[in-house]
Design an enzyme around this catalytic site. Structure first.
Site, PDB file in Angstrom:
ATOM      1  N   GLY A   1       3.574  -3.503  -3.746  1.00 27.49           N
ATOM      2  CA  GLY A   1       3.495  -3.631  -5.198  1.00 27.49           C
ATOM      3  C   GLY A   1       3.972  -2.342  -5.841  1.00 27.49           C
ATOM      4  O   GLY A   1       5.116  -2.219  -6.274  1.00 27.49           O
ATOM      5  N   ARG A   2       3.097  -1.335  -5.816  1.00 24.34           N
ATOM      6  CA  ARG A   2       3.367  -0.065  -6.489  1.00 24.34           C
ATOM      7  C   ARG A   2       4.720   0.540  -6.111  1.00 24.34           C
ATOM      8  O   ARG A   2       5.458   1.022  -6.967  1.00 24.34           O
ATOM      9  CB  ARG A   2       2.257   0.920  -6.121  1.00 24.34           C
ATOM     10  CG  ARG A   2       2.285   2.219  -6.898  1.00 24.34           C
ATOM     11  CD  ARG A   2       1.319   3.241  -6.288  1.00 24.34           C
ATOM     12  NE  ARG A   2       0.057   2.707  -5.882  1.00 24.34           N
ATOM     13  CZ  ARG A   2      -1.041   2.686  -6.638  1.00 24.34           C
ATOM     14  NH1 ARG A   2      -1.031   3.211  -7.835  1.00 24.34           N
ATOM     15  NH2 ARG A   2      -2.175   2.154  -6.175  1.00 24.34           N
TER      16      ARG A   2
ATOM     17  N   TYR B   1      -9.540   5.722 -12.130  1.00 20.44           N
ATOM     18  CA  TYR B   1      -9.428   6.376 -10.802  1.00 20.44           C
ATOM     19  C   TYR B   1      -9.189   7.874 -10.915  1.00 20.44           C
ATOM     20  O   TYR B   1      -8.760   8.495  -9.947  1.00 20.44           O
ATOM     21  CB  TYR B   1      -8.261   5.788  -9.999  1.00 20.44           C
ATOM     22  CG  TYR B   1      -8.088   4.299 -10.095  1.00 20.44           C
ATOM     23  CD1 TYR B   1      -8.980   3.436  -9.477  1.00 20.44           C
ATOM     24  CD2 TYR B   1      -7.010   3.757 -10.784  1.00 20.44           C
ATOM     25  CE1 TYR B   1      -8.816   2.060  -9.565  1.00 20.44           C
ATOM     26  CE2 TYR B   1      -6.835   2.381 -10.865  1.00 20.44           C
ATOM     27  CZ  TYR B   1      -7.751   1.550 -10.259  1.00 20.44           C
ATOM     28  OH  TYR B   1      -7.576   0.202 -10.349  1.00 20.44           O
TER      29      TYR B   1
ATOM     30  N   TYR C   1       0.462  -1.140 -12.277  1.00 19.76           N
ATOM     31  CA  TYR C   1      -0.958  -1.128 -12.607  1.00 19.76           C
ATOM     32  C   TYR C   1      -1.237  -0.479 -13.960  1.00 19.76           C
ATOM     33  O   TYR C   1      -2.260   0.167 -14.131  1.00 19.76           O
ATOM     34  CB  TYR C   1      -1.764  -0.452 -11.494  1.00 19.76           C
ATOM     35  CG  TYR C   1      -1.592  -1.134 -10.150  1.00 19.76           C
ATOM     36  CD1 TYR C   1      -2.055  -2.429  -9.943  1.00 19.76           C
ATOM     37  CD2 TYR C   1      -0.933  -0.500  -9.102  1.00 19.76           C
ATOM     38  CE1 TYR C   1      -1.880  -3.070  -8.732  1.00 19.76           C
ATOM     39  CE2 TYR C   1      -0.750  -1.136  -7.877  1.00 19.76           C
ATOM     40  CZ  TYR C   1      -1.224  -2.418  -7.700  1.00 19.76           C
ATOM     41  OH  TYR C   1      -1.048  -3.052  -6.495  1.00 19.76           O
TER      42      TYR C   1
ATOM     43  N   CYS D   1     -12.652   4.792 -28.591  1.00 19.05           N
ATOM     44  CA  CYS D   1     -13.895   5.515 -28.861  1.00 19.05           C
ATOM     45  C   CYS D   1     -14.746   5.720 -27.621  1.00 19.05           C
ATOM     46  O   CYS D   1     -15.857   5.197 -27.528  1.00 19.05           O
ATOM     47  CB  CYS D   1     -14.667   4.784 -29.932  1.00 19.05           C
ATOM     48  SG  CYS D   1     -13.684   4.741 -31.427  1.00 19.05           S
ATOM     49  N   GLU D   2     -14.240   6.412 -26.658  1.00 23.40           N
ATOM     50  CA  GLU D   2     -15.088   6.907 -25.576  1.00 23.40           C
ATOM     51  C   GLU D   2     -14.410   8.081 -24.886  1.00 23.40           C
ATOM     52  O   GLU D   2     -13.181   8.178 -24.878  1.00 23.40           O
ATOM     53  CB  GLU D   2     -15.485   5.815 -24.589  1.00 23.40           C
ATOM     54  CG  GLU D   2     -14.425   4.950 -24.024  1.00 23.40           C
ATOM     55  CD  GLU D   2     -15.051   3.962 -23.030  1.00 23.40           C
ATOM     56  OE1 GLU D   2     -15.526   4.440 -21.984  1.00 23.40           O
ATOM     57  OE2 GLU D   2     -15.073   2.756 -23.301  1.00 23.40           O
TER      58      GLU D   2
ATOM     59  N   ARG E   1      -5.394   3.811 -15.667  1.00 22.61           N
ATOM     60  CA  ARG E   1      -5.571   4.434 -14.358  1.00 22.61           C
ATOM     61  C   ARG E   1      -6.308   5.787 -14.409  1.00 22.61           C
ATOM     62  O   ARG E   1      -7.134   6.061 -13.541  1.00 22.61           O
ATOM     63  CB  ARG E   1      -4.223   4.580 -13.621  1.00 22.61           C
ATOM     64  CG  ARG E   1      -3.519   3.230 -13.428  1.00 22.61           C
ATOM     65  CD  ARG E   1      -2.343   3.305 -12.488  1.00 22.61           C
ATOM     66  NE  ARG E   1      -2.771   3.608 -11.146  1.00 22.61           N
ATOM     67  CZ  ARG E   1      -2.695   4.777 -10.589  1.00 22.61           C
ATOM     68  NH1 ARG E   1      -2.152   5.798 -11.231  1.00 22.61           N
ATOM     69  NH2 ARG E   1      -3.146   4.964  -9.375  1.00 22.61           N
TER      70      ARG E   1
ATOM     71  N   GLY F   1       0.758  -1.238   0.000  1.00 28.20           N
ATOM     72  CA  GLY F   1       0.000   0.000   0.000  1.00 28.20           C
ATOM     73  C   GLY F   1       0.790   1.289   0.000  1.00 28.20           C
ATOM     74  O   GLY F   1       0.205   2.364  -0.194  1.00 28.20           O
TER      75      GLY F   1
HETATM   76  N1  LLP Z   1      -1.567  -6.897  -0.828  1.00 26.17           N
HETATM   77  C1  LLP Z   1      -2.868  -6.988  -1.139  1.00 26.17           C
HETATM   78  C2  LLP Z   1      -3.688  -7.972  -0.440  1.00 26.17           C
HETATM   79  C3  LLP Z   1      -3.431  -6.143  -2.119  1.00 26.17           C
HETATM   80  O1  LLP Z   1      -4.718  -6.227  -2.397  1.00 26.17           O
HETATM   81  C4  LLP Z   1      -2.604  -5.195  -2.776  1.00 26.17           C
HETATM   82  C5  LLP Z   1      -3.152  -4.308  -3.797  1.00 26.17           C
HETATM   83  C6  LLP Z   1      -1.239  -5.160  -2.427  1.00 26.17           C
HETATM   84  C7  LLP Z   1      -0.760  -6.018  -1.454  1.00 26.17           C
HETATM   85  C8  LLP Z   1      -0.275  -4.209  -3.073  1.00 26.17           C
HETATM   86  O2  LLP Z   1      -0.617  -2.882  -2.852  1.00 26.17           O
HETATM   87  P1  LLP Z   1       0.365  -1.720  -3.343  1.00 26.17           P
HETATM   88  O3  LLP Z   1       1.646  -1.837  -2.533  1.00 26.17           O
HETATM   89  O4  LLP Z   1       0.611  -1.903  -4.796  1.00 26.17           O
HETATM   90  O5  LLP Z   1      -0.390  -0.484  -3.062  1.00 26.17           O
HETATM   91  N2  LLP Z   1      -5.088  -0.777  -9.578  1.00 26.17           N
HETATM   92  C9  LLP Z   1      -5.002   0.177  -8.501  1.00 26.17           C
HETATM   93  C10 LLP Z   1      -4.362  -0.408  -7.273  1.00 26.17           C
HETATM   94  C11 LLP Z   1      -5.068  -1.632  -6.758  1.00 26.17           C
HETATM   95  C12 LLP Z   1      -4.399  -2.252  -5.556  1.00 26.17           C
HETATM   96  C13 LLP Z   1      -4.975  -3.577  -5.254  1.00 26.17           C
HETATM   97  N3  LLP Z   1      -4.368  -4.294  -4.179  1.00 26.17           N
HETATM   98  C14 LLP Z   1      -4.254   1.407  -8.992  1.00 26.17           C
HETATM   99  O6  LLP Z   1      -3.857   1.451 -10.155  1.00 26.17           O
HETATM  100  O7  LLP Z   1      -4.081   2.375  -8.255  1.00 26.17           O
END
Ligand code: LLP
Length: 428
Positions: free
Chosen positions: A288-289, A329, A383, A355-356, A325, A249
């Site tokens: 992740g991010r 969002y 993402y 086309c949107e 994205r 997160g």
């Molecule tokens: N762990 C779990 C259980 C998760 O659901 C997620 C992300 C992560 C870890 C990793 O989170 P991060 O470190 O990447 O924030 N598509 C969206 C983000 C969706 C995140 C979903 N879950 C975007 O582009 O902002």
């Protein structure tokens, strides 16, 4: 890079050199010429530096970084993290197959997600993954059955919903009461008691994940206290927890955000863990991010400039199917010219060919551009490719991994043959 470079804030491995944008030591215009556009280009060093910040934070602790591969699941990216010794957080059987293909150690794989199927559970048990992060009491039951049929015990952690507001976009908040994720705080002890009574399961940990693109330490600190309160209750009930998993997160700088660095965030969290006597416990995180987001750019060509009465449009060859994205969002991605130019800028809405009206990449951007110019959409490592689609029958972009002056294609551009391969017009 040399001192004469103009670096982009928040992007230490991306800079204009002699007026041309480079990722590490590779010029983006040359890559675009060779591989076409839209083209994702990633800096390996940015990923390794981002990982190093977590590793510094955990120095001397028993900790495992499990890269949340949903952020970018391309094999070439997974390989970087597998070689660096990372574990992986997966959410599907497809992700499991990918991460094994990239050479991950299955014992360092944890399986999250609210809707695991029996087939996925069997696949993960056969692969001997490290742990299932279970999200409901119903899932505990099914996992117990599947593990019993398979003749093994499934290691489980229960995902707790700590009811903490991560102060981020509602679609990516996951730790509030109204979200579909995790087991409510006040049901957690009962769920643990039940899990401990099921012979197909072995309780090993607890986890939480409160949301994504979090830019402050406070929600993490709040969630940590709430999880530790539960750990005390669960262990007092005679159920030992081997590991504590605080999810992912952590946000990145898209547009001047100032999230804490991973090491300084963990300094604060570890101080609380130490104070409450949990500092020696095995710790897991699922970023992740923050491991890939600012490693990547998407290089795109300006197809047309279209002046309008209310808006000027800059129509590029990347679209919402490549960069979903903004449409999903209302997210901001910085857009910069690959070749620095002189002269006046104009304000444009930067849009794709889909086309949107939702197909926009940036709104009201001051740009100095001409048709045929290349632009780089920044912060495109997380993402973007992972959420890319074939909408409008557009093939997915190619991807290049840069390391120093070396550039390797880790995914070739998807051809129309790739798209048509699995379809049968006559249904045969
Ligand atoms: N762990 C779990 C259980 C998760 O659901 C997620 C992300 C992560 C870890 C990793 O989170 P991060 O470190 O990447 O924030 N598509 C969206 C983000 C969706 C995140 C979903 N879950 C975007 O582009 O902002």
């Amino acid at each position: 890079m040399t001192n004469g470079d103009t670096r982009l804030p928040g992007h230490p491995h991306i800079a204009h050199r002699d007026g041309l944008l480079q990722v590490e030591g590779v010029a983006l215009d040359a890559l675009a010429k060779e591989h076409g556009t839209p083209l994702f280009v990633y800096s390996k060093q940015w990923m390794l530096d981002a990982l190093a910040a977590y590793q510094r934070g955990f120095e001397g602790r028993d900790a495992l970084v499990c890269y949340a591969m949903k952020a970018n699941s391309s094999l070439g990216v997974l390989r970087v993290f597998a070689e660096a010794g990372c574990g992986f957080d997966i959410v599907s059987g497809g992700e499991l197959a990918r991460v094994l293909a990239a050479g991950a150690d299955p014992a360092k794989v944890i399986f999250s997600g609210v809707g695991k199927t029996r087939a996925e559970m069997r696949q993960a048990l056969a692969a001997k993954i490290g742990c299932f992060n279970v999200e409901s009491e119903a899932e505990l039951e099914v996992l117990h059955q599947v593990a019993s049929e398979t003749g093994v015990r499934a290691a489980v952690s229960i995902r707790i919903n700590p009811n903490v507001d991560p102060k981020t976009h509602p679609y990516i908040s996951t730790g509030l009461k109204g979200n579909k994720f995790g087991i409510a705080h006040d049901r957690a002890l009962a769920a643990y008691r039940h899990a401990a009574s099921l012979s197909g399961l072995q309780v090993v940990g607890i986890d939480c994940h409160i949301g994504s693109q979090i830019t402050e330490a406070a929600p993490y600190l709040e969630a940590l206290e709430r999880v530790l309160d539960l750990v005390e209750q669960i262990e007092a009930a005679g159920i030992p927890l081997h590991h504590l998993d605080f999810g992912g997160g952590l946000g990145i700088d898209y547009h001047g955000e100032t999230p804490p660095a991973a090491d300084s965030l963990w300094l604060q969290l570890l101080a609380r863990l130490d104070a409450r006597g949990f500092g020696r416990r095995r710790l897991i995180v699922e970023p992740g991010r923050s491991l890939v987001g600012n490693a990547g750019v998407c290089v795109t060509e300006v197809l047309y400039l279209k002046p309008g009465e209310e808006k000027n449009f800059c129509i590029i060859d990347a679209a919402m199917n490549d960069l979903p994205r903004p449409a999903m969002y209302q997210a901001f991605h910085a857009i910069v010219p690959v070749r620095e130019g002189a002269g006046d800028s104009q304000t444009y809405d930067v849009v794709g060919p889909v086309c949107e009206s939702g197909d926009w990449i940036g709104r009201d951007r001051a740009l100095r551009v001409a048709e045929g110019d290349l632009l780089a959409v920044l912060s495109a490592g997380a993402y973007c490719m992972a959420m890319a689609s074939n909408y409008n029958s557009r093939g997915r972009a190619a991807e290049v991994l840069v390391s120093g002056t070396n550039a390797s294609v880790i995914r070739r551009r998807e051809s129309i043959e790739d798209q048509l391969r699995s379809e049968r017009p006559d249904g045969a």
